[in-house]
Design a protein around this motif. Sequence first.
Motif, short mmCIF file in Angstrom:
data_model
loop_
_atom_site.label_atom_id
_atom_site.label_comp_id
_atom_site.label_asym_id
_atom_site.label_seq_id
_atom_site.Cartn_x
_atom_site.Cartn_y
_atom_site.Cartn_z
N ALA A 52 34.08 26.84 28.76
CA ALA A 52 34.57 26.13 29.95
C ALA A 52 35.99 26.57 30.30
N ASP A 53 36.85 26.69 29.28
CA ASP A 53 38.22 27.16 29.52
C ASP A 53 38.23 28.59 30.05
N LEU A 54 37.38 29.44 29.49
CA LEU A 54 37.34 30.82 29.94
C LEU A 54 36.88 30.91 31.39
N ARG A 55 35.90 30.11 31.75
CA ARG A 55 35.38 30.16 33.12
C ARG A 55 36.42 29.66 34.13
N LYS A 56 37.26 28.76 33.71
CA LYS A 56 38.37 28.34 34.59
C LYS A 56 39.30 29.51 34.87
N GLN A 57 39.59 30.28 33.81
CA GLN A 57 40.46 31.45 33.99
C GLN A 57 39.76 32.53 34.82
N MET A 58 38.47 32.64 34.68
CA MET A 58 37.73 33.59 35.51
C MET A 58 37.85 33.21 36.98
#
Length: 708
Positions: A64-70
């Motif tokens: 979830a955190d990675l997808r926010k950065q994406m």
Amino acid sequence: MQAFTFYVGLCLTLGIAILDSTITVVVAQGTHHGSSVIPLDQRDCSGPNPRLTPTTIQTSLRLADLRKQMEVNRVRAYIIPSGDAHMSEYTAEHDKRREFITGFSGSAGLAVVSIYNAAIWVDGRYYLQVEQQVDCNWQVIRADDIGTLTPFQWIENELLYGYPVGFDPKTMPIQILKDAEEFFSTSPKRLRMQRLQNNLVDIIWRNQPPLPDNRLMVLEQKYAGKSWQEKIKDVRKVMQEKDANTLLISVLDEIAWLFNLRGTDVTYSPVFFSYAILTSSSIRLYLSAFNKTKDDRVFQQHLNVCLSPYEAAPCVEVKTYADFYEDVMLVGTLVRGKIWIGSSANVFIHDVITQEKKLTELSPIVLMKAVKNPIEQRGMKNAHIKDAVALIEFATWLEREVPRAKGNIRRLSEISAATKLETYRRMQDGMKGLSFPTISGFGPNGAVIHYFPTEATNVAITNKNMYLLDSGGQYLDGTTDVTRTFHFGTPTAFHKEAYTRVLMGSIDLARLTFRTGIFGRDIDVVARAPLWASGLGYKHGTGHGIGHYLHVHEGPARIKYGYRPNEAALQPGMFLSDEPGYYEPNSFGVRLETIVMVVEKPTTHKFSNWTFMGFEPITVVPFEPNLINYDMLSYDQIVWLNEYNKLIERTVLRELSPEAQKWLRLRTKQINVENTNKMNRNPFNSATSTNLGMLTLVAVFLFSSIVL
């Protein structure tokens, strides 16, 4: 190329079937002992209530955190390779980004995350392990299976027209980028690869370990065999032949070897974080440990560190690790002539050098490092003798302890056995640490090719099943890697057949004669043939190179079928592993790994200008008679085994304790060959060898013709 590789493999497989028609029967009957039921030690994502294992890492919040950065960086997919900025197989804790985001700890694998899904690609070594470690957020794709999706096909299925695919250019291998851009250029969706300034996993990784900057150690010339000044001279000579003014060196073991330095920045590998730039008149070394070298007189004197940038050579200008990326951009702009970039350099380095200046070939250091000089050869042999003493003393202790422990995990387990073996190794002179985490697998755990015991998976070692032990050490005079498989009770007939067929393949490869220009891929089939003949096999390479007090896995030579860029032909002075295996899922594993050195081999005749070569065994640890079905062995195989046992006794017997000497003698008894059928059952030593040999040579010839 992939289709042709498969065609060659198919031809070779059919050749084995022609030579032994029983393979057709075995395949038809299905003698595989596995089950379609998902075992309890693997995840089950098939139903509404997924079942995970105690070793599974929960990744929902991380994704979830990675997808926010994406979303912030406007990319719809993100690629996470296994390596670091130096394309290392084994990485420091700071660089285990793929492990952090997936939970999978294997040394190889590629992860891709899209806005809605995530997938990880692993090779055959890790098919079982990955199912024990990743949660149900991840689609596991078995890269070695025929017909599986490539990462780029998977991305194409996930994204809409024109969407960007993000990656960190400093950790991306250039070949992956080239493959991606080639695929997407012909895709109707016209997806595009997008370089990102910051690594997105680093951004979300709370408490990420810092980049190591440990002190360095000078490797004395009595171990290295050559001074760093001599090595620099040799490299510059090759640069001149290639008309290259500058060489950029980014691979850690190349730098460590070139400068006769070692470090502790990466667990199990004695390397340190660094880059180097070599020209015809200057030498620059960039270190994460820069500040710790300022007051290190031994280091300063060893490298004759330049007091100013204008000091006369040979001296080494030492700079900070961060300075490299600024300097490499200046090199790309200011340097005239060819700039040699090793094929393992990351995308960022490739980007800053214009195409007309760029010479992209295998670094000249790679082959120099792989072909050991006489001092290194002697050191490798010494290291393996010491390592054999440790392993034999340990095996003597283990055989005594198994019946005493009576299955009590607190008294004897996979973990305690690995710890005890390390204790024996640390008693040896010049021992600096392990060369990789010990693979200590009893029973079903032995079927996980790269299994490392944890508190969650640890089991007792008993006399009821097979015990696979793959371990190694780092010594000042060499690196070791050895695998032996044991059974402390009464093995089944299938245990003995599997072990014996693996042993047959190992011996056949060890006694092979081959000529100049032969690659490891050309002879890989020799080790697999006894297993293939009964419908068995293994999904890993047969052999890898090994470093001299460096990486336990080293290129550019290997023994594995299939074409790979930058692979080198076998040459005298190279050290490789000979390690066929067999792994029965959820039951047991067998692997026998012996380090061998490529040597010139005397022959009766001399054809053309070819040099004929073979292998000299360097590992001196016996095989297990309890697991060998001698009726399956050929006359030539028994002769080889007798000679190997004589070598072991001659080399290590006097170094052992009395109890270990007794243990060894029981395993090195000479086998009576008088009644052995000389027209043996091994296809490589019988009349049928001509047919199989011709088939192999035809496949190799066709393959080489296509490549050339």
